[in-house]
Design a protein around this motif. Structure first.
Motif, PDB file in Angstrom:
ATOM      1  N   THR A  27       0.835  -1.204   0.000  1.00 10.12           N
ATOM      2  CA  THR A  27       0.000   0.000   0.000  1.00 10.12           C
ATOM      3  C   THR A  27       0.869   1.253   0.000  1.00 10.12           C
ATOM      4  O   THR A  27       0.614   2.205  -0.733  1.00 10.12           O
ATOM      5  CB  THR A  27      -0.936  -0.010   1.231  1.00 10.12           C
ATOM      6  OG1 THR A  27      -1.717  -1.208   1.167  1.00 10.12           O
ATOM      7  CG2 THR A  27      -1.850   1.195   1.248  1.00 10.12           C
ATOM      8  N   ARG A  28       1.923   1.223   0.805  1.00  8.12           N
ATOM      9  CA  ARG A  28       2.807   2.395   0.856  1.00  8.12           C
ATOM     10  C   ARG A  28       3.586   2.554  -0.441  1.00  8.12           C
ATOM     11  O   ARG A  28       3.766   3.667  -0.935  1.00  8.12           O
ATOM     12  CB  ARG A  28       3.781   2.263   2.022  1.00  8.12           C
ATOM     13  CG  ARG A  28       3.064   2.354   3.357  1.00  8.12           C
ATOM     14  CD  ARG A  28       4.022   2.134   4.491  1.00  8.12           C
ATOM     15  NE  ARG A  28       3.292   1.860   5.719  1.00  8.12           N
ATOM     16  CZ  ARG A  28       3.872   1.595   6.875  1.00  8.12           C
ATOM     17  NH1 ARG A  28       5.194   1.568   6.965  1.00  8.12           N
ATOM     18  NH2 ARG A  28       3.144   1.358   7.934  1.00  8.12           N
ATOM     19  N   ALA A  29       4.041   1.441  -0.981  1.00 12.18           N
ATOM     20  CA  ALA A  29       4.801   1.493  -2.232  1.00 12.18           C
ATOM     21  C   ALA A  29       3.912   2.036  -3.351  1.00 12.18           C
ATOM     22  O   ALA A  29       4.326   2.881  -4.142  1.00 12.18           O
ATOM     23  CB  ALA A  29       5.320   0.107  -2.590  1.00 12.18           C
ATOM     24  N   GLU A  30       2.689   1.558  -3.373  1.00  8.48           N
ATOM     25  CA  GLU A  30       1.754   1.980  -4.411  1.00  8.48           C
ATOM     26  C   GLU A  30       1.532   3.485  -4.376  1.00  8.48           C
ATOM     27  O   GLU A  30       1.484   4.144  -5.414  1.00  8.48           O
ATOM     28  CB  GLU A  30       0.431   1.237  -4.203  1.00  8.48           C
ATOM     29  CG  GLU A  30      -0.428   1.160  -5.417  1.00  8.48           C
ATOM     30  CD  GLU A  30      -1.663   0.310  -5.160  1.00  8.48           C
ATOM     31  OE1 GLU A  30      -2.758   0.819  -5.365  1.00  8.48           O
ATOM     32  OE2 GLU A  30      -1.514  -0.858  -4.749  1.00  8.48           O
ATOM     33  N   ALA A  31       1.435   4.016  -3.168  1.00  6.14           N
ATOM     34  CA  ALA A  31       1.221   5.455  -3.009  1.00  6.14           C
ATOM     35  C   ALA A  31       2.495   6.254  -3.291  1.00  6.14           C
ATOM     36  O   ALA A  31       2.460   7.481  -3.339  1.00  6.14           O
ATOM     37  CB  ALA A  31       0.724   5.744  -1.599  1.00  6.14           C
ATOM     38  N   GLY A  32       3.584   5.565  -3.461  1.00  8.52           N
ATOM     39  CA  GLY A  32       4.837   6.241  -3.773  1.00  8.52           C
ATOM     40  C   GLY A  32       5.417   6.983  -2.584  1.00  8.52           C
ATOM     41  O   GLY A  32       6.128   7.979  -2.739  1.00  8.52           O
ATOM     42  N   GLY A 126       2.204   6.153 -12.963  1.00 12.08           N
ATOM     43  CA  GLY A 126       2.739   5.525 -11.765  1.00 12.08           C
ATOM     44  C   GLY A 126       2.401   4.045 -11.660  1.00 12.08           C
ATOM     45  O   GLY A 126       2.957   3.344 -10.831  1.00 12.08           O
ATOM     46  N   MET A 127       1.474   3.601 -12.496  1.00 12.77           N
ATOM     47  CA  MET A 127       1.020   2.219 -12.412  1.00 12.77           C
ATOM     48  C   MET A 127       2.131   1.218 -12.702  1.00 12.77           C
ATOM     49  O   MET A 127       2.283   0.222 -11.995  1.00 12.77           O
ATOM     50  CB  MET A 127      -0.144   2.010 -13.390  1.00 12.77           C
ATOM     51  CG  MET A 127      -0.754   0.647 -13.335  1.00 12.77           C
ATOM     52  SD  MET A 127      -1.334   0.226 -11.690  1.00 12.77           S
ATOM     53  CE  MET A 127      -2.912   1.046 -11.702  1.00 12.77           C
ATOM     54  N   ALA A 128       2.909   1.499 -13.701  1.00 14.73           N
ATOM     55  CA  ALA A 128       3.981   0.568 -14.067  1.00 14.73           C
ATOM     56  C   ALA A 128       4.997   0.478 -12.939  1.00 14.73           C
ATOM     57  O   ALA A 128       5.430  -0.610 -12.555  1.00 14.73           O
ATOM     58  CB  ALA A 128       4.649   1.030 -15.355  1.00 14.73           C
ATOM     59  N   ARG A 129       5.345   1.610 -12.380  1.00 17.28           N
ATOM     60  CA  ARG A 129       6.310   1.639 -11.274  1.00 17.28           C
ATOM     61  C   ARG A 129       5.731   0.894 -10.066  1.00 17.28           C
ATOM     62  O   ARG A 129       6.411   0.052  -9.458  1.00 17.28           O
ATOM     63  CB  ARG A 129       6.629   3.106 -10.935  1.00 17.28           C
ATOM     64  CG  ARG A 129       7.819   3.341 -10.041  1.00 17.28           C
ATOM     65  CD  ARG A 129       7.492   3.257  -8.570  1.00 17.28           C
ATOM     66  NE  ARG A 129       6.359   4.088  -8.199  1.00 17.28           N
ATOM     67  CZ  ARG A 129       5.539   3.821  -7.187  1.00 17.28           C
ATOM     68  NH1 ARG A 129       5.705   2.738  -6.452  1.00 17.28           N
ATOM     69  NH2 ARG A 129       4.517   4.619  -6.917  1.00 17.28           N
ATOM     70  N   ALA A 130       4.490   1.187  -9.739  1.00 17.19           N
ATOM     71  CA  ALA A 130       3.859   0.554  -8.582  1.00 17.19           C
ATOM     72  C   ALA A 130       3.742  -0.961  -8.776  1.00 17.19           C
ATOM     73  O   ALA A 130       3.944  -1.736  -7.840  1.00 17.19           O
ATOM     74  CB  ALA A 130       2.483   1.170  -8.342  1.00 17.19           C
ATOM     75  N   THR A 131       3.405  -1.365  -9.986  1.00 18.54           N
ATOM     76  CA  THR A 131       3.277  -2.795 -10.266  1.00 18.54           C
ATOM     77  C   THR A 131       4.618  -3.498 -10.062  1.00 18.54           C
ATOM     78  O   THR A 131       4.686  -4.564  -9.443  1.00 18.54           O
ATOM     79  CB  THR A 131       2.769  -3.020 -11.707  1.00 18.54           C
ATOM     80  OG1 THR A 131       1.535  -2.313 -11.868  1.00 18.54           O
ATOM     81  CG2 THR A 131       2.542  -4.491 -11.998  1.00 18.54           C
ATOM     82  N   SER A 132       5.688  -2.888 -10.550  1.00 14.68           N
ATOM     83  CA  SER A 132       7.007  -3.493 -10.394  1.00 14.68           C
ATOM     84  C   SER A 132       7.397  -3.606  -8.925  1.00 14.68           C
ATOM     85  O   SER A 132       7.976  -4.617  -8.505  1.00 14.68           O
ATOM     86  CB  SER A 132       8.069  -2.664 -11.132  1.00 14.68           C
ATOM     87  OG  SER A 132       7.776  -2.623 -12.504  1.00 14.68           O
TER      88      SER A 132
END
Ligand SMILES: Nc1nc2c(ncn2[C@@H]2O[C@H](COP(=O)(O)OP(=O)(O)O)[C@@H](O)[C@H]2O)c(=O)[nH]1
Ligand SMILES: [Mg+2]
Length: 323
Positions: A27-32, A126-132
Motif C-alpha cells: 500500500t505504501r509502495a503503491e502510493a509512492g 505511476g502504475m507501471a512503477r507501482a506494479t514493479s
C-alpha cells in the motif's frame, strides 16, 4: 491510536513471507511514499528469484479465469503464487468466477497465494512503477511464480505485460474480430500465445487464424531462437494447462541460457528506471508548480505571454535532481 510502523521495520516480516506486512508495504509502495524507499531498496536486493509472467489480451478473452486455473496448477506443483491484477475489474476477490465451476475462494484462503489488485488512481504513469514494486515484494517474500494480469488496452498496460520475463497473449473465440491481439499490437509481444475457451466449437477457427497470422509474420524471423508456441486451453474443462506450464518452463529455461534472457533483463531494468524517473519528475513538477502557476496564468490570459513562454517560465527552477 495505532502506532506507525516504519517500513524498514516491516522488512524482516515481509522477507519471512508474512502476508499482512506484505500488504502494508504494498500500500505504501503503491502510493509512492518516500518513507518506504529504503525498505524497497532492500526488497529489490532480495528479489530476482521469481518467474514473472505477464498475461494480456482484450477484455473478455478469459485472462482472469486462466490466471485462477493456472495458479491452482502451480500450487499443486508446490509453487507459491503471486497474482497482480492491473485490471481493476478482475473478480479475484469476488469469491468465484464462471458460476461455481472455478472457485476463487480456494485461492483466497490459501496462504501460498497472494492476490493484489492495483488501484488505478494516483499519479499518471505511476502504475507501471507501482506494479514493479509490488512484484518485488512478492518475489522477496518467496512467491516464486508471479502472474500479472493486464487488460490489453492502452500502451501502459501492454508495456507492463512486456516488463515480465514471459508474456502470454490470450486470444479467444467469440469476440467478433477473430484475432483481437493484432489490433492492439499485442501479437509481437507474445512469448507464448494462448487460445482460451478451447471448449467452444469455434475455437479451432481462432487457432487456425492465429497460426496463419503467425506464419505470415514469421517469414522475416524464421531463425529466431525462440519459436512462440500456441497453446489452446479451456479453463472450463481444465485442458491445456500441463502444456501451458511446460511452455512456461521452456521459456524460463530459454531465457536463462540465451543472450535474449540478458537482453530481456536489461530491457526490464530500463523500463523501471524510466517509469520511476518519470514519476519522480512529475511529482517534483506538481510540487513546484503549485506556488508559481497563478502569476503565469494571469499574464497568459491577458495575452502578455505566449503559451510556450508561459510554460517555459513555469518550468524554470523545477529541479530535475532531487532537492
Ligand atoms: N466457454 C468458456 N468460457 C470461458 C472460459 N474462460 C473464461 N470464460 C468466460 O469468458 C468471460 C470472460 O472471462 P474473464 O476471465 O473475466 O476474461 P478477462 O476479461 O480477459 O479477464 C467470462 O464470462 C468467463 O466465464 C473457458 O475456458 N471456456
Ligand atoms: Mg480480467
Amino acid at each position: 491510536m495505532r502506532q506507525f510502523t516504519p517500513s524498514i521495520d516491516l522488512l524482516s516480516r515481509v522477507l519471512a513471507g508474512e502476508l499482512r506486512a506484505m500488504a502494508r508495504l504494498m500500500t505504501r509502495a503503491e502510493a509512492g511514499e518516500a518513507e518506504c524507499r529504503e525498505a524497497l531498496a532492500r526488497i529489490y536486493e532480495n528479489a530476482g528469484r521469481a518467474h514473472v509472467v505477464g498475461i494480456t489480451g482484450v477484455p473478455g478473452s478469459g485472462k482472469s479465469t486462466l490466471v485462477c486455473v493456472l495458479a491452482k496448477h502451480l500450487r499443486t506443483s508446490g509453487h507459491k503464487v503471486g497474482i497482480v491484477a492491473v485490471d481493476p475489474s478482475s473478480p479475484y476477490t469476488g469469491g468465484c468466477i464462471m458460476g461455481d465451476r472455478i472457485r476463487m475462494t480456494e485461492l483466497v484462503s490459501d496462504d501460498g497465494v497472494f492476490i493484489r489488485s492495483m488501484a488505478t488512481r494516483g499519479v499518471q504513469g505511476g502504475m507501471a512503477r507501482a506494479t514493479s514494486d509490488t512484484v518485488d515484494i512478492l518475489d522477496a517474500a518467496g512467491f516464486d511464480r508471479i502472474l500479472i494480469e493486464t487488460v490489453g488496452v492502452g500502451q501502459d498496460e501492454v508495456e507492463i505485460a512486456r516488463a515480465s520475463h514471459t508474456t502470454l497473449v490470450v486470444s479467444a473465440p467469440g469476440l467478433g474480430d477473430e484475432i483481437q491481439a493484432i489490433k492492439a499490437g499485442m501479437l509481437e509481444i507474445a512469448d507464448i500465445h494462448v487460445v482460451s475457451k478451447a471448449d467452444r466449437s469455434d475455437a479451432n477457427r481462432t487457432l487456425a487464424d492465429l497460426k496463419s497470422m503467425l506464419r505470415l509474420g514469421m517469414t522475416a524471423d524464421k531463425r529466431a531462437a525462440w519459436q512462440t508456441p500456441i497453446v489452446a486451453t479451456s479453463s472450463l474443462n481444465g485442458t491445456g494447462f500441463t502444456e501451458l506450464i511446460n511452455s512456461l518452463k521452456e521459456h524460463k529455461a530459454f531465457l536463462a541460457t540465451s543472450e535474449i534472457g540478458r537482453a530481456r533483463a536489461l530491457q526490464i531494468a530500463e523500463f523501471r528506471i524510466l517509469k520511476t524517473a518519470e514519476e519522480l519528475l512529475r511529482r517534483r513538477f506538481l510540487e513546484h508548480r503549485a506556488s508559481r502557476i497563478a502569476s503565469v496564468t494571469e499574464r497568459l490570459a491577458d495575452r502578455r505571454l505566449s503559451p510556450y513562454a508561459a510554460a517555459e517560465e513555469l518550468l524554470e527552477g523545477t529541479t530535475i535532481v532531487a532537492a
